[in-house]
Design a protein around this motif. Structure first.
Motif, PDB file in Angstrom:
ATOM      1  N   TRP A  77      41.261 -42.115 -49.185  1.00  0.00           N
ATOM      2  CA  TRP A  77      40.523 -40.617 -48.998  1.00  0.00           C
ATOM      3  C   TRP A  77      40.212 -40.714 -50.050  1.00  0.00           C
ATOM      4  N   TRP A  78      40.503 -41.504 -51.325  1.00  0.00           N
ATOM      5  CA  TRP A  78      39.678 -40.720 -53.138  1.00  0.00           C
ATOM      6  C   TRP A  78      38.596 -41.098 -53.483  1.00  0.00           C
ATOM      7  N   ASP A  79      38.496 -42.419 -52.714  1.00  0.00           N
ATOM      8  CA  ASP A  79      36.815 -42.902 -52.255  1.00  0.00           C
ATOM      9  C   ASP A  79      36.320 -42.530 -50.900  1.00  0.00           C
ATOM     10  N   TYR A  80      36.406 -41.668 -49.966  1.00  0.00           N
ATOM     11  CA  TYR A  80      35.984 -41.623 -48.676  1.00  0.00           C
ATOM     12  C   TYR A  80      34.983 -41.617 -48.352  1.00  0.00           C
ATOM     13  N   HIS A  81      34.550 -40.169 -49.522  1.00  0.00           N
ATOM     14  CA  HIS A  81      32.754 -40.255 -49.807  1.00  0.00           C
ATOM     15  C   HIS A  81      31.818 -40.856 -49.915  1.00  0.00           C
ATOM     16  N   GLU A  82      32.019 -42.187 -50.737  1.00  0.00           N
ATOM     17  CA  GLU A  82      31.777 -43.055 -51.285  1.00  0.00           C
ATOM     18  C   GLU A  82      30.923 -43.998 -49.772  1.00  0.00           C
ATOM     19  N   ARG A  83      31.434 -43.929 -49.291  1.00  0.00           N
ATOM     20  CA  ARG A  83      31.047 -43.932 -47.719  1.00  0.00           C
ATOM     21  C   ARG A  83      29.265 -44.368 -46.842  1.00  0.00           C
ATOM     22  N   PHE A  84      30.190 -42.566 -47.433  1.00  0.00           N
ATOM     23  CA  PHE A  84      28.645 -42.100 -46.573  1.00  0.00           C
ATOM     24  C   PHE A  84      26.402 -42.218 -48.301  1.00  0.00           C
ATOM     25  N   SER A  85      27.339 -42.483 -49.143  1.00  0.00           N
ATOM     26  CA  SER A  85      26.150 -42.736 -49.868  1.00  0.00           C
ATOM     27  C   SER A  85      24.438 -44.011 -49.439  1.00  0.00           C
TER      28      SER A  85
END
Length: 425
Positions: A77-85
């Motif tokens: 979860w701590w880098d979940y948003h990085e999968r979007f970039s």
């Protein structure tokens, strides 16, 4: 191509459609036991079938790992948003470091204006389009008041010419140069929500920079819908919602673009929080903020993973298909819808007026249609008969056949239902 107003012809187009199989990847509401004809992907996209699996995976990790899911979940979860970039960067024409996902659209526009609306006594005006989406109007007016200016003076609205439905690019450019050194920010919606007009973002951005202003774009109706080249156009910032053409679910997370020339700048004003702190030092709980060297520096709070999960499910389909293929089908299915509207217009001797621009460069998925002589009873008839569309006063329906899940046969069937609704009066 010579279109035909027949079911057989529409079915043949569907057989040749390379994206037809993706229709089965979405869940359609039903009316009277039948799947609806869904024209409101410009408002809320349909649910991808695999969205539930992505949400369930997060719930399972939460159940089995508790707080350890931040680091030991299958997708931590701590880098979940990085999968979007990287995937979003392809969609908006940016470098992956320039894109992040956080909050919701209007929240992000407010936060970005902290960095990019920095009025002075002489340079304080914001240029926007007349009758922008209300949320943008409220946001811009509140920002102006917050900085101590009068909205009636500080907000400059670009207007349409008398008797015309769409904005002229030359009028926008002229207004920017007229405001000149007083212009602090140009902030416009990339695709007009009411008419579906696509703005010439490249030329408008250049004009804003020519007078020394920042230029930002609200891409709510553009992301996942049109070709974007934010880096190439040298846009300063942009934000978009994910629940329209990108099918992430109601009210879901917003994407942001911040031009790389503003990364690593310590003097840029910005509201800061711990998720924008350097990733490798984030959990050291240091007192002084050290920004991530990317758009992630604008992150404030930790990512809402449950909300992001369905967005990621949809985004992976976008990555698989690619915007060029979606745009190719978009243009063809919208052209067929326009043909059907004209054919039905002739059959019922009605008076439809398509107010979306005719030029392909100025239109995308949406056709906005004035139903002259018709009222809300026709809209109700369409809805009662399984055509989910959108009504805007005084008598406009917005039709957005999203290429991921709408079929050519849908366009034909819509025409038949529309004809019955008009003739039954």
């Amino acid at each position: 191509m010579q279109f035909q107003n027949s079911r057989e012809f529409a079915k043949d187009l569907d057989k040749k459609d390379k994206l037809a199989k993706y229709r089965n990847e979405f869940i359609f509401p039903k009316v009277n036991g039948k799947e609806v004809i869904y024209f409101v992907g410009n408002s809320l996209g349909l649910q991808p079938k695999k969205a539930q699996d992505y949400v369930n995976a997060v719930m399972k990790d939460w159940a089995e790992l508790g707080v350890e899911g931040h680091f030991y979940a299958e997708k931590p979860w701590w880098d979940y948003h990085e999968r979007f970039s990287e995937k979003l960067a392809k969609i908006v024409g940016a470098e992956s470091s320039e894109v992040t996902v956080m909050n919701t659209l209007t929240v992000n526009l407010h936060l970005l204006m902290v960095s990019f609306y920095r009025p002075t006594e002489k340079r304080y005006k914001i240029i926007c389009e007349e009758k922008a989406f209300p949320s943008d109007q409220y946001m811009i007016a509140s920002q102006v008041r917050f900085h101590g200016f009068d909205p009636s003076d500080a907000i400059v609205e670009i207007k349409k010419r008398e008797g015309e439905h769409n904005f002229r690019t030359e009028d926008i450019l002229e207004k920017i140069h007229e405001v000149g050194e007083e212009c602090a920010l140009v902030l416009i919606g990339g695709v007009n929500y009411y008419t579906g007009q696509v703005f010439d973002m490249e030329r408008i951005t250049r004009a804003g920079h020519d007078v020394g202003a920042f230029v930002g774009w609200d891409l709510a109706h553009a992301a996942g819908n049109i070709e974007l080249k934010l880096s190439e156009w040298d846009v300063d910032f942009a934000a978009w919602c994910s629940y329209k053409y990108m099918n992430s679910g109601p009210g879901n997370a917003s994407g942001c673009y911040i031009n790389k020339k503003y990364h690593n700048k310590k003097d840029i004003p910005r509201f800061e929080g711990w998720w924008g702190h350097k990733k490798e030092r984030r959990f050291l709980m240091e007192p002084e903020f050290q920004p991530e060297p990317s758009a992630n520096a604008w992150q404030i709070s930790n990512a809402p993973v449950l909300a992001l999960a369905p967005y990621l499910a949809s985004l992976e389909m976008f990555d698989e298909v690619g915007m060029p293929a979606l745009i190719e089908k978009r243009d063809k299915i919208v052209a067929y819808l326009e043909f059907i509207l004209h054919e039905i217009d002739k059959e019922v001797e009605s008076n439809f007026e398509i107010i979306t621009p005719q030029r392909q460069e100025e239109r995308a998925t949406q056709l906005s249609v004035f139903l002259h002589g018709e009222g809300r009873e026709l809209f109700k008839y369409l809805m009662d008969n399984g055509v989910i569309t959108d009504w805007r006063e005084p008598n406009v329906i917005r039709l957005a056949p999203a290429p991921f899940y709408c079929s050519f046969e849908d366009m034909y069937e819509f025409g038949q239902i529309l004809k019955r609704g008009i003739l039954k009066k």
